[in-house]
Design a protein around this motif. Structure first.
Motif, PDB file in Angstrom:
ATOM      1  N   TYR A 134      34.127  43.027 -29.710  1.00 27.48           N
ATOM      2  CA  TYR A 134      34.871  43.408 -28.513  1.00 27.48           C
ATOM      3  C   TYR A 134      35.755  42.256 -28.045  1.00 27.48           C
ATOM      4  N   LYS A 135      37.017  42.560 -27.813  1.00 27.20           N
ATOM      5  CA  LYS A 135      37.958  41.547 -27.343  1.00 27.20           C
ATOM      6  C   LYS A 135      37.640  41.163 -25.903  1.00 27.20           C
ATOM      7  N   LEU A 136      37.629  39.858 -25.633  1.00 25.43           N
ATOM      8  CA  LEU A 136      37.375  39.375 -24.286  1.00 25.43           C
ATOM      9  C   LEU A 136      38.666  39.408 -23.469  1.00 25.43           C
ATOM     10  N   PRO A 137      38.618  39.959 -22.269  1.00 26.21           N
ATOM     11  CA  PRO A 137      39.776  39.845 -21.377  1.00 26.21           C
ATOM     12  C   PRO A 137      40.084  38.380 -21.079  1.00 26.21           C
ATOM     13  N   GLU A 138      41.317  38.113 -20.688  1.00 26.59           N
ATOM     14  CA  GLU A 138      41.730  36.726 -20.480  1.00 26.59           C
ATOM     15  C   GLU A 138      40.894  36.008 -19.435  1.00 26.59           C
ATOM     16  N   ASN A 139      40.392  36.733 -18.442  1.00 22.25           N
ATOM     17  CA  ASN A 139      39.648  36.085 -17.360  1.00 22.25           C
ATOM     18  C   ASN A 139      38.157  35.947 -17.656  1.00 22.25           C
ATOM     19  N   VAL A 140      37.725  36.300 -18.862  1.00 21.53           N
ATOM     20  CA  VAL A 140      36.318  36.167 -19.239  1.00 21.53           C
ATOM     21  C   VAL A 140      36.180  34.998 -20.212  1.00 21.53           C
ATOM     22  N   GLU A 149      25.624  40.304 -24.030  1.00 21.23           N
ATOM     23  CA  GLU A 149      24.478  40.884 -24.744  1.00 21.23           C
ATOM     24  C   GLU A 149      23.248  41.034 -23.837  1.00 21.23           C
ATOM     25  N   PRO A 150      22.787  39.977 -23.173  1.00 22.87           N
ATOM     26  CA  PRO A 150      21.628  40.205 -22.299  1.00 22.87           C
ATOM     27  C   PRO A 150      21.933  41.112 -21.117  1.00 22.87           C
ATOM     28  N   PHE A 151      23.176  41.040 -20.599  1.00 26.19           N
ATOM     29  CA  PHE A 151      23.512  41.926 -19.488  1.00 26.19           C
ATOM     30  C   PHE A 151      23.502  43.390 -19.922  1.00 26.19           C
ATOM     31  N   ALA A 152      23.806  43.645 -21.196  1.00 29.04           N
ATOM     32  CA  ALA A 152      23.770  45.021 -21.701  1.00 29.04           C
ATOM     33  C   ALA A 152      22.363  45.613 -21.600  1.00 29.04           C
ATOM     34  N   ILE A 153      21.344  44.773 -21.705  1.00 32.07           N
ATOM     35  CA  ILE A 153      19.974  45.268 -21.522  1.00 32.07           C
ATOM     36  C   ILE A 153      19.785  45.748 -20.086  1.00 32.07           C
ATOM     37  N   GLY A 154      20.300  44.970 -19.129  1.00 33.58           N
ATOM     38  CA  GLY A 154      20.258  45.417 -17.739  1.00 33.58           C
ATOM     39  C   GLY A 154      21.005  46.708 -17.536  1.00 33.58           C
ATOM     40  N   MET A 155      22.139  46.841 -18.204  1.00 29.49           N
ATOM     41  CA  MET A 155      22.926  48.077 -18.110  1.00 29.49           C
ATOM     42  C   MET A 155      22.156  49.265 -18.681  1.00 29.49           C
ATOM     43  N   GLN A 156      21.482  49.041 -19.802  1.00 31.02           N
ATOM     44  CA  GLN A 156      20.685  50.114 -20.401  1.00 31.02           C
ATOM     45  C   GLN A 156      19.576  50.543 -19.449  1.00 31.02           C
ATOM     46  N   ALA A 157      18.926  49.564 -18.811  1.00 27.65           N
ATOM     47  CA  ALA A 157      17.853  49.877 -17.871  1.00 27.65           C
ATOM     48  C   ALA A 157      18.387  50.657 -16.677  1.00 27.65           C
ATOM     49  N   ALA A 158      19.531  50.236 -16.147  1.00 28.57           N
ATOM     50  CA  ALA A 158      20.119  50.940 -15.002  1.00 28.57           C
ATOM     51  C   ALA A 158      20.511  52.360 -15.372  1.00 28.57           C
ATOM     52  N   ALA A 159      21.045  52.534 -16.576  1.00 25.14           N
ATOM     53  CA  ALA A 159      21.415  53.880 -17.015  1.00 25.14           C
ATOM     54  C   ALA A 159      20.180  54.759 -17.159  1.00 25.14           C
ATOM     55  N   LYS A 160      19.105  54.197 -17.714  1.00 23.36           N
ATOM     56  CA  LYS A 160      17.873  54.967 -17.871  1.00 23.36           C
ATOM     57  C   LYS A 160      17.278  55.361 -16.518  1.00 23.36           C
ATOM     58  N   ALA A 161      17.526  54.551 -15.486  1.00 18.66           N
ATOM     59  CA  ALA A 161      16.959  54.821 -14.163  1.00 18.66           C
ATOM     60  C   ALA A 161      17.652  55.978 -13.450  1.00 18.66           C
ATOM     61  N   ARG A 162      18.847  56.357 -13.910  1.00 19.09           N
ATOM     62  CA  ARG A 162      19.628  57.427 -13.262  1.00 19.09           C
ATOM     63  C   ARG A 162      19.779  57.159 -11.754  1.00 19.09           C
ATOM     64  N   ILE A 163      20.310  55.995 -11.456  1.00 19.23           N
ATOM     65  CA  ILE A 163      20.453  55.540 -10.075  1.00 19.23           C
ATOM     66  C   ILE A 163      21.344  56.488  -9.282  1.00 19.23           C
ATOM     67  N   LEU A 299      30.840  44.482 -20.499  1.00 22.76           N
ATOM     68  CA  LEU A 299      31.958  43.541 -20.526  1.00 22.76           C
ATOM     69  C   LEU A 299      32.969  43.867 -19.433  1.00 22.76           C
ATOM     70  N   SER A 300      33.243  45.146 -19.221  1.00 21.15           N
ATOM     71  CA  SER A 300      34.210  45.550 -18.195  1.00 21.15           C
ATOM     72  C   SER A 300      33.745  45.169 -16.796  1.00 21.15           C
ATOM     73  N   LEU A 301      32.451  45.308 -16.528  1.00 21.05           N
ATOM     74  CA  LEU A 301      31.923  44.930 -15.211  1.00 21.05           C
ATOM     75  C   LEU A 301      32.052  43.433 -14.974  1.00 21.05           C
ATOM     76  N   ILE A 302      31.772  42.646 -16.005  1.00 24.53           N
ATOM     77  CA  ILE A 302      31.927  41.201 -15.871  1.00 24.53           C
ATOM     78  C   ILE A 302      33.388  40.854 -15.622  1.00 24.53           C
ATOM     79  N   ALA A 303      34.288  41.472 -16.381  1.00 25.06           N
ATOM     80  CA  ALA A 303      35.720  41.199 -16.231  1.00 25.06           C
ATOM     81  C   ALA A 303      36.236  41.604 -14.857  1.00 25.06           C
ATOM     82  N   SER A 304      35.642  42.625 -14.262  1.00 26.34           N
ATOM     83  CA  SER A 304      36.090  43.115 -12.957  1.00 26.34           C
ATOM     84  C   SER A 304      35.763  42.152 -11.828  1.00 26.34           C
TER      85      SER A 304
END
Length: 344
Positions: A134-140, A149-163, A299-304
């Motif tokens: 995945y290409k990194l945005p200029e501000n990342v 990679e580790p943040f993606a685990i948090g994302m997977q957990a949040a998605a599974k939680a159906r917040i 990656l998009s959330l970090i870039a935002s």
């Protein structure tokens, strides 16, 4: 190439090793810049195994990485030489039933960096599929890219939680993954996230973020605190991110009736679970194993700028000091969250 090699349990070497660098038509060659030290890497170092995955031969460590594309295959279209990138370290069989169902993270034939017998990326160059690069945005930065990679685990957990927006949550464990889960839960719509742990230093790092309420369970009765703050109802979601067997004792006391528990941490040994307590509340239970279809969104959330992971980087080592980085990680320094190694 030189690489950080786990020779066997408790024995690391920084030495030359033959690694394949054959470039396929849809592959890219990447000069590695930054690699994060993950808890699984450390566990292989200290224990020589994680469940059924056993280090039976020398293995290059590392799977949280960012770098620069230096060569592309003939059919690569989305990347070019000079692009800064991060890599999703698990490569599934795209023809498998799991992949076709969209759950390629549990494909039995997946090859995942630094999971025996697959070599990792703590080496100057790797060849990797375009599809999982995945290409990194200029501000990342490269450092942030290696945190996807580790943040993606948090994302997977949040998605599974159906917040549902406005939900409250509890994360058990203030380690790197626990804090990542808490940040993902906030980004997913939680109004407040409690993070519990025994270590004040780690709780202080988590408490820097608006919306996170740190709770030291040596000093505060967690059940009483949750009950007081929710009118004896409980939080909507509990994320177990410590992997400690003790965390499962009474875990259903914290969640509301009809709520959700997401199991993120992986205990070393089998644990007992009070199914009667779960049934009495009709608690929904979800499990997490790595991630699928969330890497680009992480990656998009970090870039935002909505998720700032920079405060979690608590130490940076050169490639030549890789062994020292692992020795520090294994020591359990309470002030550490994420250590990184730079090769660029």
């Amino acid at each position: 190439m030189r690489a950080l090699v786990l020779e066997e349990k408790l024995k690391l070497s920084l030495r030359d090793i033959d690694l394949p660098l054959d470039l396929g038509p849809r592959d890219v060659k990447i000069a590695i810049h930054t690699v994060g030290v993950c808890g699984s890497d450390v566990h292989y170092y200290t224990h020589g195994r994680i469940g059924p995955f056993v280090v039976n031969a020398p293995m290059v460590l590392g799977h949280e990485a960012a770098g620069t594309v230096v060569e592309i295959g003939a059919e690569v279209k989305s990347l070019k030489v000079g692009d800064r990138v991060c890599m999703e370290p698990g490569i599934p069989d795209l023809t498998s039933k799991a992949s076709k169902l969209g759950i390629y993270n549990v494909d039995p034939s997946v090859t995942f960096w630094a999971t025996p017998p697959v070599h990792g990326c703590l080496t100057p160059y790797v060849v990797f599929p375009e599809a999982f690069t995945y290409k990194l945005p200029e501000n990342v930065s490269f450092a942030e890219g290696a945190m996807v990679e580790p943040f993606a685990i948090g994302m997977q957990a949040a998605a599974k939680a159906r917040i549902v927006p406005g939900d409250t949550a509890l994360v058990i464990g203030a380690g790197p993954i626990g804090i990542m889960v808490a940040l993902a839960a906030l980004a997913g719509g939680c109004s407040r996230v409690y993070v519990s742990d025994l270590v004040n230093e780690k709780l202080a790092i988590a408490g820097q973020y608006d919306g996170i309420v740190p709770v030291n369970i040596r000093e505060t009765d967690l059940k009483a605190r949750i009950a007081a703050d929710t009118d004896d109802w409980g939080v909507d979601i509990v994320f177990e991110a410590s992997g400690s067997p003790r965390a499962y004792d009474g875990i259903f006391n914290f969640v509301r009736p009809g709520g959700t528990i997401v199991f993120v941490g992986l205990p070393v040994e089998p644990i007992a679970l009070d199914i009667v307590a779960a049934s009495a509340k009709e608690v929904k239970m979800e499990t997490v194993f790595r991630y699928a279809n969330v890497f680009d969104r992480a990656l998009s959330l970090i870039a935002s700028g909505k998720v700032d992971l920079k405060p979690l980087i608590t130490g940076v080592y050169s490639f030549e000091d890789s062994i020292a980085a692992f020795e520090r990680a294994a020591s359990g320094n309470p002030n550490d969250v994420k250590l990184q190694i730079t090769l660029g």
